[in-house]
Design a protein around this motif. Structure first.
Motif, PDB file in Angstrom:
ATOM      1  N   SER A   3      -0.048  -4.155   2.533  1.00  0.00           N
ATOM      2  CA  SER A   3       0.448  -2.766   2.569  1.00  0.00           C
ATOM      3  C   SER A   3       0.035  -2.382   4.083  1.00  0.00           C
ATOM      4  CB  SER A   3      -1.177  -1.855   1.974  1.00  0.00           C
ATOM      5  OG  SER A   3      -1.082  -0.635   2.364  1.00  0.00           O
ATOM      6  N   LYS A   4       0.946  -1.427   4.672  1.00  0.00           N
ATOM      7  CA  LYS A   4       1.058  -0.912   5.812  1.00  0.00           C
ATOM      8  C   LYS A   4       0.005   0.307   6.035  1.00  0.00           C
ATOM      9  CE  LYS A   4       5.967  -1.836   6.910  1.00  0.00           C
ATOM     10  NZ  LYS A   4       7.295  -1.229   7.422  1.00  0.00           N
ATOM     11  N   ASP A   5      -0.699   0.720   4.920  1.00  0.00           N
ATOM     12  CA  ASP A   5      -1.489   1.903   5.074  1.00  0.00           C
ATOM     13  C   ASP A   5      -2.924   1.365   4.309  1.00  0.00           C
ATOM     14  OD1 ASP A   5       0.034   4.161   6.603  1.00  0.00           O
ATOM     15  OD2 ASP A   5       1.281   3.669   4.935  1.00  0.00           O
ATOM     16  N   ASP A   6      -3.708   2.448   4.077  1.00  0.00           N
ATOM     17  CA  ASP A   6      -5.168   2.130   3.488  1.00  0.00           C
ATOM     18  C   ASP A   6      -4.883   1.644   2.288  1.00  0.00           C
ATOM     19  OD1 ASP A   6      -6.374   2.996   5.940  1.00  0.00           O
ATOM     20  OD2 ASP A   6      -6.979   4.784   5.108  1.00  0.00           O
ATOM     21  N   LEU A   7      -5.954   0.715   1.836  1.00  0.00           N
ATOM     22  CA  LEU A   7      -5.634   0.081   0.357  1.00  0.00           C
ATOM     23  C   LEU A   7      -7.150  -0.335  -0.157  1.00  0.00           C
ATOM     24  CD1 LEU A   7      -3.787  -1.619  -1.263  1.00  0.00           C
ATOM     25  CD2 LEU A   7      -4.334  -3.647  -0.230  1.00  0.00           C
ATOM     26  N   VAL A   8      -7.301   0.192  -1.504  1.00  0.00           N
ATOM     27  CA  VAL A   8      -8.499  -0.061  -2.002  1.00  0.00           C
ATOM     28  C   VAL A   8      -8.388  -0.756  -3.291  1.00  0.00           C
ATOM     29  CG1 VAL A   8     -10.334   1.084  -3.255  1.00  0.00           C
ATOM     30  CG2 VAL A   8      -9.329   2.335  -1.439  1.00  0.00           C
ATOM     31  N   LEU A   9      -9.183  -2.104  -3.429  1.00  0.00           N
ATOM     32  CA  LEU A   9      -9.065  -2.890  -4.673  1.00  0.00           C
ATOM     33  C   LEU A   9     -10.312  -2.580  -5.504  1.00  0.00           C
ATOM     34  CD1 LEU A   9      -8.317  -6.388  -3.235  1.00  0.00           C
ATOM     35  CD2 LEU A   9      -6.840  -4.386  -3.833  1.00  0.00           C
ATOM     36  N   ASP A  17      -7.272  -0.074   6.738  1.00  0.00           N
ATOM     37  CA  ASP A  17      -8.375  -0.372   6.109  1.00  0.00           C
ATOM     38  C   ASP A  17      -8.201  -0.861   4.810  1.00  0.00           C
ATOM     39  OD1 ASP A  17     -10.057   0.313   8.177  1.00  0.00           O
ATOM     40  OD2 ASP A  17     -10.460   2.268   7.611  1.00  0.00           O
ATOM     41  N   LEU A  18      -9.013  -1.994   4.432  1.00  0.00           N
ATOM     42  CA  LEU A  18      -8.972  -2.589   3.123  1.00  0.00           C
ATOM     43  C   LEU A  18     -10.427  -2.637   2.717  1.00  0.00           C
ATOM     44  CD1 LEU A  18      -8.111  -4.305   1.007  1.00  0.00           C
ATOM     45  CD2 LEU A  18      -8.312  -6.607   2.235  1.00  0.00           C
ATOM     46  N   LYS A  19     -10.585  -1.776   1.258  1.00  0.00           N
ATOM     47  CA  LYS A  19     -11.824  -1.838   0.700  1.00  0.00           C
ATOM     48  C   LYS A  19     -11.738  -2.404  -0.640  1.00  0.00           C
ATOM     49  CE  LYS A  19     -12.331   2.751   2.951  1.00  0.00           C
ATOM     50  NZ  LYS A  19     -12.628   4.320   2.677  1.00  0.00           N
ATOM     51  N   VAL A  20     -13.006  -3.056  -0.930  1.00  0.00           N
ATOM     52  CA  VAL A  20     -13.302  -3.599  -2.335  1.00  0.00           C
ATOM     53  C   VAL A  20     -14.539  -3.075  -2.856  1.00  0.00           C
ATOM     54  CG1 VAL A  20     -13.359  -5.586  -3.676  1.00  0.00           C
ATOM     55  CG2 VAL A  20     -12.011  -5.653  -1.569  1.00  0.00           C
TER      56      VAL A  20
END
Length: 394
Positions: free
Chosen positions: A177-183, A203-206
């Motif tokens: 992802s080039k942009d914010d990602l949430v799992l 940002d990457l959030k889980v």
């Protein structure tokens, strides 16, 4: 061949599929005229719903790390579009909305290319994708993308060969992802990669879900920060398990990492959760990774359970090219070198065990070098630890 899932309802999508795949040139004027009004109504309804979702998301932004929608483990499926993947056919998502993806396919990529203010939620409902050279999920543009595993679902994403560059972009993650990602979610997701597992250029959030990743590169990687609020993560990586250039912040969940390095970032902060690391280089490494961060490289542990087991040789369990701060939690270290730091240490709370024995100071593990570390670190309660003559090696 591509599908263009552009925000219309599942019923309209089914009608379209009956006429042929987009891009095949098959259409009928009569069918188009008959469905024109219905299409317009569906798009208007979709637009109204997604605008409301954007407003709710914006309202939920309170300056904290996670929004309400980040933490929600289910998606609103009332206006969702359902897509069954097929081998050799990419799925192109160009409108904000919720998309439910299912089925088994090879050499197919789900791409998201929407307005920079738009949010997209991909609900994985027993989805299996295996590619040779491309990501399974590729976010080119969005405000934020949620990858949500449906309750009880089992999902698997694989890239088995060498990643092919996308023009000037080096695409090197199964989810990229080039942009914010949430799992998040209530299902399971297995990722197998010849390079990295999940990559975000922001940002990457889980915040939930169960994950198992086997990667030749990093398992989780972000240009900005990696934030974990909850979830069960089992990460096996040949490089770092988790790498966030600016920050890695653990606020909950159960994380098991096996790799050359467990966690690497400019600033590593563990507030809660259970973190178990088995590493052959550094367990937790704070070093200047970000070109924009003004933070001093720091490992900060304020709570939770942290267990680090190191291989033999020139390895460090906690290695900071700056400071180590411990104010809570339980830290268990099995290593020849427990601590290596270049700045100062603070030990004001929590419990630390090194090779089975409780310690009351944080000391560099080798002799030599300058003073550093406040003579081995402050003891909980404000007392001073016993530094080594000549000072610890930096």
């Amino acid at each position: 061949m591509k599908w263009y899932a552009n925000g219309i309802s599942a019923a309209i999508l089914a009608t379209t599929l009956g006429l042929g795949l987009v891009g095949c040139g098959t259409s009928t004027t009569a069918a188009t005229n008959a469905s024109s009004r219905q299409d317009t109504q569906a798009i208007v309804a979709q637009t109204s719903q997604t605008s409301a979702e954007s407003t709710a998301e914006s309202t939920a932004e309170t300056g904290d790390t996670y929004t309400d929608r980040d933490l929600a483990q289910t998606a609103d499926l009332s206006s969702a579009t359902s897509i069954a993947v097929e081998s050799g056919q990419d799925v192109s998502i160009t409108k904000e909305g919720v998309y439910v993806l299912s089925g088994t396919a090879t050499n197919a990529t789900i791409s998201v290319d929407v307005d920079s203010n738009a949010k997209v939620q991909l609900v994985l409902d027993n989805l299996t994708l295996e590619n040779e050279t491309k990501p399974a999920i590729y976010v080119l543009s969005a405000d934020k993308v949620f990858v949500t595993t449906a309750q009880g679902s089992t999902n698997k994403l694989t890239t088995s060969g060498t990643f092919a560059a996308d023009g000037e972009n080096n695409v090197d993650g199964v989810i990229f992802s080039k942009d914010d990602l949430v799992l998040n979610g209530q299902g399971t997701l297995a990722i197998s990669s010849s390079d990295n597992g999940v990559v975000s250029k922001d940002d990457l959030k889980v915040t939930g879900g169960t994950y198992s990743m086997a990667c030749n590169g990093d398992a989780l990687q972000a240009n900005d920060g990696v934030y974990v609020a909850d979830g069960n993560l089992e990460l096996v990586a040949s490089s770092d398990g988790i790498q966030g250039d600016a920050r890695v912040q653990i606020d909950g969940g159960t994380i098991t990492i096996s790799g050359a390095e467990g966690i690497e970032s400019t600033y590593v902060q563990i507030n809660q959760g259970k973190v178990s690391i088995s590493a052959s280089d550094d367990g937790i490494n704070a070093t200047q990774k970000s070109e924009t961060s003004t933070d001093t490289p720091t490992i900060e542990i304020a709570g939770g359970e942290v267990a680090v087991e190191m291989g033999s040789g020139d390895t460090d369990a906690l290695d900071a090219n700056g400071n180590i701060v411990v104010s809570g939690g339980t830290i268990s270290i099995t290593a020849q070198s427990a601590f290596d730091y270049d700045g100062t240490t603070e030990f004001t709370g929590g419990t630390i065990y090194v090779n089975g024995e409780q310690v009351t100071t944080i000391e560099n593990s080798m002799m030599g070098g300058g003073m550093g570390g406040r003579m081995g670190g402050e003891m909980p309660g404000g007392g001073m630890g016993g530094g080594m003559m000549g000072g610890p090696r930096q």
